[in-house]
Design a protein around this motif. Structure first.
Motif, PDB file in Angstrom:
ATOM      1  N   ILE A 152     -83.228 -42.199  29.510  1.00  0.00           N
ATOM      2  CA  ILE A 152     -83.910 -43.489  29.257  1.00  0.00           C
ATOM      3  C   ILE A 152     -84.231 -43.502  27.708  1.00  0.00           C
ATOM      4  O   ILE A 152     -85.123 -42.324  27.455  1.00  0.00           O
ATOM      5  CB  ILE A 152     -85.111 -43.869  29.943  1.00  0.00           C
ATOM      6  CG1 ILE A 152     -84.940 -44.299  31.275  1.00  0.00           C
ATOM      7  CG2 ILE A 152     -85.855 -44.866  29.240  1.00  0.00           C
ATOM      8  CD1 ILE A 152     -86.149 -44.341  32.396  1.00  0.00           C
ATOM      9  N   GLN A 153     -83.850 -44.041  26.684  1.00  0.00           N
ATOM     10  CA  GLN A 153     -83.951 -43.848  25.236  1.00  0.00           C
ATOM     11  C   GLN A 153     -85.114 -44.883  24.691  1.00  0.00           C
ATOM     12  O   GLN A 153     -85.815 -44.503  23.789  1.00  0.00           O
ATOM     13  CB  GLN A 153     -82.494 -44.174  24.456  1.00  0.00           C
ATOM     14  CG  GLN A 153     -82.656 -43.781  23.007  1.00  0.00           C
ATOM     15  CD  GLN A 153     -81.477 -43.883  22.451  1.00  0.00           C
ATOM     16  OE1 GLN A 153     -80.841 -45.343  22.196  1.00  0.00           O
ATOM     17  NE2 GLN A 153     -80.607 -43.004  21.984  1.00  0.00           N
ATOM     18  N   ARG A 154     -85.191 -45.914  25.261  1.00  0.00           N
ATOM     19  CA  ARG A 154     -86.085 -46.900  24.718  1.00  0.00           C
ATOM     20  C   ARG A 154     -86.985 -47.519  26.084  1.00  0.00           C
ATOM     21  O   ARG A 154     -86.309 -47.988  27.003  1.00  0.00           O
ATOM     22  CB  ARG A 154     -85.547 -47.973  23.985  1.00  0.00           C
ATOM     23  CG  ARG A 154     -84.702 -47.525  22.724  1.00  0.00           C
ATOM     24  CD  ARG A 154     -84.473 -48.665  21.964  1.00  0.00           C
ATOM     25  NE  ARG A 154     -83.636 -48.314  20.748  1.00  0.00           N
ATOM     26  CZ  ARG A 154     -83.319 -49.257  19.798  1.00  0.00           C
ATOM     27  NH1 ARG A 154     -83.446 -50.354  19.858  1.00  0.00           N
ATOM     28  NH2 ARG A 154     -82.696 -48.693  18.716  1.00  0.00           N
ATOM     29  N   PHE A 155     -88.233 -47.364  25.778  1.00  0.00           N
ATOM     30  CA  PHE A 155     -89.064 -48.096  27.112  1.00  0.00           C
ATOM     31  C   PHE A 155     -90.031 -49.031  26.491  1.00  0.00           C
ATOM     32  O   PHE A 155     -91.019 -48.585  25.891  1.00  0.00           O
ATOM     33  CB  PHE A 155     -89.791 -47.130  28.059  1.00  0.00           C
ATOM     34  CG  PHE A 155     -90.302 -47.814  29.078  1.00  0.00           C
ATOM     35  CD1 PHE A 155     -89.617 -47.740  30.216  1.00  0.00           C
ATOM     36  CD2 PHE A 155     -91.699 -48.044  29.186  1.00  0.00           C
ATOM     37  CE1 PHE A 155     -90.227 -48.342  31.565  1.00  0.00           C
ATOM     38  CE2 PHE A 155     -92.394 -48.669  30.116  1.00  0.00           C
ATOM     39  CZ  PHE A 155     -91.445 -48.966  31.314  1.00  0.00           C
ATOM     40  N   VAL A 156     -90.133 -50.441  26.649  1.00  0.00           N
ATOM     41  CA  VAL A 156     -90.922 -51.399  26.027  1.00  0.00           C
ATOM     42  C   VAL A 156     -91.394 -51.920  27.392  1.00  0.00           C
ATOM     43  O   VAL A 156     -91.141 -52.566  28.136  1.00  0.00           O
ATOM     44  CB  VAL A 156     -90.351 -52.462  25.267  1.00  0.00           C
ATOM     45  CG1 VAL A 156     -91.083 -53.180  24.717  1.00  0.00           C
ATOM     46  CG2 VAL A 156     -89.438 -51.632  24.197  1.00  0.00           C
ATOM     47  N   ASN A 157     -92.878 -52.250  27.068  1.00  0.00           N
ATOM     48  CA  ASN A 157     -93.711 -52.588  28.472  1.00  0.00           C
ATOM     49  C   ASN A 157     -94.596 -53.603  27.622  1.00  0.00           C
ATOM     50  O   ASN A 157     -95.331 -53.509  26.965  1.00  0.00           O
ATOM     51  CB  ASN A 157     -94.572 -51.784  29.089  1.00  0.00           C
ATOM     52  CG  ASN A 157     -95.545 -52.562  30.087  1.00  0.00           C
ATOM     53  OD1 ASN A 157     -96.700 -52.125  30.153  1.00  0.00           O
ATOM     54  ND2 ASN A 157     -94.902 -53.044  30.955  1.00  0.00           N
ATOM     55  N   GLU A 158     -94.230 -55.102  27.997  1.00  0.00           N
ATOM     56  CA  GLU A 158     -95.203 -55.997  27.530  1.00  0.00           C
ATOM     57  C   GLU A 158     -96.166 -56.549  28.596  1.00  0.00           C
ATOM     58  O   GLU A 158     -95.937 -57.138  29.696  1.00  0.00           O
ATOM     59  CB  GLU A 158     -94.269 -57.263  27.170  1.00  0.00           C
ATOM     60  CG  GLU A 158     -93.198 -57.106  26.075  1.00  0.00           C
ATOM     61  CD  GLU A 158     -92.331 -58.167  25.891  1.00  0.00           C
ATOM     62  OE1 GLU A 158     -92.370 -59.202  26.517  1.00  0.00           O
ATOM     63  OE2 GLU A 158     -91.588 -58.195  24.854  1.00  0.00           O
ATOM     64  N   TYR A 159     -97.441 -55.848  28.689  1.00  0.00           N
ATOM     65  CA  TYR A 159     -98.442 -56.100  29.789  1.00  0.00           C
ATOM     66  C   TYR A 159     -99.208 -57.493  29.413  1.00  0.00           C
ATOM     67  O   TYR A 159     -99.342 -57.651  28.530  1.00  0.00           O
ATOM     68  CB  TYR A 159     -99.326 -54.885  29.985  1.00  0.00           C
ATOM     69  CG  TYR A 159     -99.670 -54.649  28.574  1.00  0.00           C
ATOM     70  CD1 TYR A 159    -101.294 -54.844  28.294  1.00  0.00           C
ATOM     71  CD2 TYR A 159     -99.595 -53.622  27.854  1.00  0.00           C
ATOM     72  CE1 TYR A 159    -101.971 -54.643  27.339  1.00  0.00           C
ATOM     73  CE2 TYR A 159    -100.101 -53.182  26.579  1.00  0.00           C
ATOM     74  CZ  TYR A 159    -101.463 -53.695  26.439  1.00  0.00           C
ATOM     75  OH  TYR A 159    -102.152 -53.215  25.345  1.00  0.00           O
ATOM     76  N   GLY A 160     -99.551 -57.739  30.742  1.00  0.00           N
ATOM     77  CA  GLY A 160    -100.192 -59.234  30.760  1.00  0.00           C
ATOM     78  C   GLY A 160    -101.932 -58.894  30.941  1.00  0.00           C
ATOM     79  O   GLY A 160    -102.337 -57.920  30.824  1.00  0.00           O
ATOM     80  N   LYS A 161    -102.585 -60.140  31.660  1.00  0.00           N
ATOM     81  CA  LYS A 161    -103.808 -59.861  31.872  1.00  0.00           C
ATOM     82  C   LYS A 161    -104.050 -59.088  33.360  1.00  0.00           C
ATOM     83  O   LYS A 161    -105.558 -59.068  33.515  1.00  0.00           O
ATOM     84  CB  LYS A 161    -104.321 -61.223  32.041  1.00  0.00           C
ATOM     85  CG  LYS A 161    -104.037 -62.109  30.562  1.00  0.00           C
ATOM     86  CD  LYS A 161    -104.752 -63.531  30.688  1.00  0.00           C
ATOM     87  CE  LYS A 161    -104.482 -64.240  29.479  1.00  0.00           C
ATOM     88  NZ  LYS A 161    -105.007 -65.574  29.464  1.00  0.00           N
ATOM     89  N   VAL A 162    -103.283 -58.991  34.264  1.00  0.00           N
ATOM     90  CA  VAL A 162    -103.749 -58.491  35.590  1.00  0.00           C
ATOM     91  C   VAL A 162    -103.459 -56.984  35.576  1.00  0.00           C
ATOM     92  O   VAL A 162    -102.003 -56.304  35.337  1.00  0.00           O
ATOM     93  CB  VAL A 162    -102.820 -59.135  36.398  1.00  0.00           C
ATOM     94  CG1 VAL A 162    -103.078 -58.481  37.994  1.00  0.00           C
ATOM     95  CG2 VAL A 162    -102.985 -60.635  36.758  1.00  0.00           C
ATOM     96  N   TYR A 163    -104.573 -56.028  35.785  1.00  0.00           N
ATOM     97  CA  TYR A 163    -104.484 -54.734  35.674  1.00  0.00           C
ATOM     98  C   TYR A 163    -103.357 -54.184  36.701  1.00  0.00           C
ATOM     99  O   TYR A 163    -102.573 -53.183  36.423  1.00  0.00           O
ATOM    100  CB  TYR A 163    -105.778 -53.923  36.179  1.00  0.00           C
ATOM    101  CG  TYR A 163    -106.640 -54.026  34.886  1.00  0.00           C
ATOM    102  CD1 TYR A 163    -106.526 -53.409  33.808  1.00  0.00           C
ATOM    103  CD2 TYR A 163    -107.825 -54.609  34.957  1.00  0.00           C
ATOM    104  CE1 TYR A 163    -107.208 -53.282  32.723  1.00  0.00           C
ATOM    105  CE2 TYR A 163    -108.858 -54.966  34.070  1.00  0.00           C
ATOM    106  CZ  TYR A 163    -108.473 -54.097  32.654  1.00  0.00           C
ATOM    107  OH  TYR A 163    -109.514 -53.972  31.641  1.00  0.00           O
ATOM    108  N   LYS A 164    -103.114 -54.790  37.941  1.00  0.00           N
ATOM    109  CA  LYS A 164    -102.375 -54.155  38.882  1.00  0.00           C
ATOM    110  C   LYS A 164    -100.964 -54.259  38.422  1.00  0.00           C
ATOM    111  O   LYS A 164     -99.933 -53.436  39.193  1.00  0.00           O
ATOM    112  CB  LYS A 164    -102.722 -54.776  40.220  1.00  0.00           C
ATOM    113  CG  LYS A 164    -101.881 -56.087  40.486  1.00  0.00           C
ATOM    114  CD  LYS A 164    -102.046 -56.583  41.859  1.00  0.00           C
ATOM    115  CE  LYS A 164    -101.354 -57.991  42.138  1.00  0.00           C
ATOM    116  NZ  LYS A 164    -101.548 -58.290  43.582  1.00  0.00           N
ATOM    117  N   TYR A 165    -100.480 -54.981  37.584  1.00  0.00           N
ATOM    118  CA  TYR A 165     -99.248 -54.754  36.843  1.00  0.00           C
ATOM    119  C   TYR A 165     -99.022 -54.315  35.599  1.00  0.00           C
ATOM    120  O   TYR A 165     -98.009 -54.304  35.203  1.00  0.00           O
ATOM    121  CB  TYR A 165     -98.689 -56.462  36.839  1.00  0.00           C
ATOM    122  CG  TYR A 165     -98.609 -57.380  38.156  1.00  0.00           C
ATOM    123  CD1 TYR A 165     -97.881 -57.047  38.961  1.00  0.00           C
ATOM    124  CD2 TYR A 165     -99.581 -58.497  38.213  1.00  0.00           C
ATOM    125  CE1 TYR A 165     -97.714 -57.723  40.277  1.00  0.00           C
ATOM    126  CE2 TYR A 165     -99.318 -59.420  39.335  1.00  0.00           C
ATOM    127  CZ  TYR A 165     -98.443 -59.044  40.305  1.00  0.00           C
ATOM    128  OH  TYR A 165     -98.341 -59.451  41.524  1.00  0.00           O
TER     129      TYR A 165
END
Length: 255
Positions: free
Chosen positions: A88-101
């Protein structure tokens, strides 16, 4: 101490067997990066497992993009990468309003433990109105310790209360040799001007530094005792160290 041991054991378990990845031989002909856009496909670990089973890649390097990424999904992803002998060379996480996700602290640790030597991009980007991920000190510490060639780093410092990520005096500090861009959310008071000066003077390839909600100046206004802006101070320090291309941006969350 027992609690920390439990968390560390879980992160190591999630990282999985590294035997296959350790023996990966990377040729110049196999430099293609496969984009895995997992947004909308990781509501649950089982959903992610089904998606990955139907979308296999034939390349060594992967670029992962996610949004909702609840607990358990990282283990599925790392197991799949291990089976495919992929990095895995790149890891992008676009997180929202719900903590469990959100990407959880043990999963972040497992990612950097298992693939930190290949990660060039590690980005955790908030969507509008999203609260900060509930990371822990060990998550920041492992990120600094296990990533080797980061070029882009984006992360919230909301829970880095011991200021570990940018502490370059630690035994295993953040590697800066390849770093070109760093975006720090929820800076608050969880870093110091001294740490930022050390960062910009040692990161010779750094082109862009973005600080959201920094409260480093007097009364939290990003102004030093000499009346100069923090951005100007850091850019001047970088230039003195031989880096005249650095751009420093001081932002608010709603900018």
């Amino acid at each position: 101490m027992p609690k920390r041991k439990k968390v560390d054991d879980e992160a190591c378990r999630l990282a999985g067997s590294r035997r296959s990845r350790r023996n990966v031989v990377i040729s110049k002909a196999d430099r293609t990066v496969h984009d895995f856009d997992l947004r909308g496909h990781a509501k649950t670990p089982d959903a992610l497992k089904c998606y990955l089973r139907d979308h296999r890649a034939q390349t060594t390097f992967w670029a992962i993009k996610t949004d909702d990424f609840p607990r358990g999904c990282m283990q599925v992803l790392l197991d799949h990468a291990s089976d495919q002998e992929a990095c895995i060379q790149r890891f992008v996480n676009e997180y929202g309003k719900v903590y469990k996700y959100h990407l959880q602290n043990p999963e972040l640790k497992a990612l950097v433990k298992g693939h930190g030597k290949w990660l060039t991009h590690l980005q955790m980007t908030p969507m509008t109105g999203a609260p900060s991920p509930k990371l822990q000190g060990c998550g920041y510490r492992w990120t600094a310790q296990h990533t080797k060639i980061l070029q882009v780093l984006e992360i919230s410092l909301r829970h880095d209360v011991k200021r570990q990520l940018l502490d370059l005096t630690r035994r295993n500090p953040l590697r800066l040799e390849c770093l070109q861009e760093i975006i720090l959310w929820d800076v608050g008071s969880n870093t110091t001007i001294e740490q930022l000066v050390a960062l910009v003077t040692r990161a010779k390839k750094l082109r862009r530094l973005v600080l959201y909600d920094a409260e480093l100046g007097e009364n939290g206004d990003n102004i030093t005792e000499h009346g100069s802006s923090l951005a100007r101070i850091l850019e001047c320090k970088a230039k003195e160290a031989g880096n005249d291309i650095l751009l420093v941006e001081i932002m608010e969350q709603n900018d």
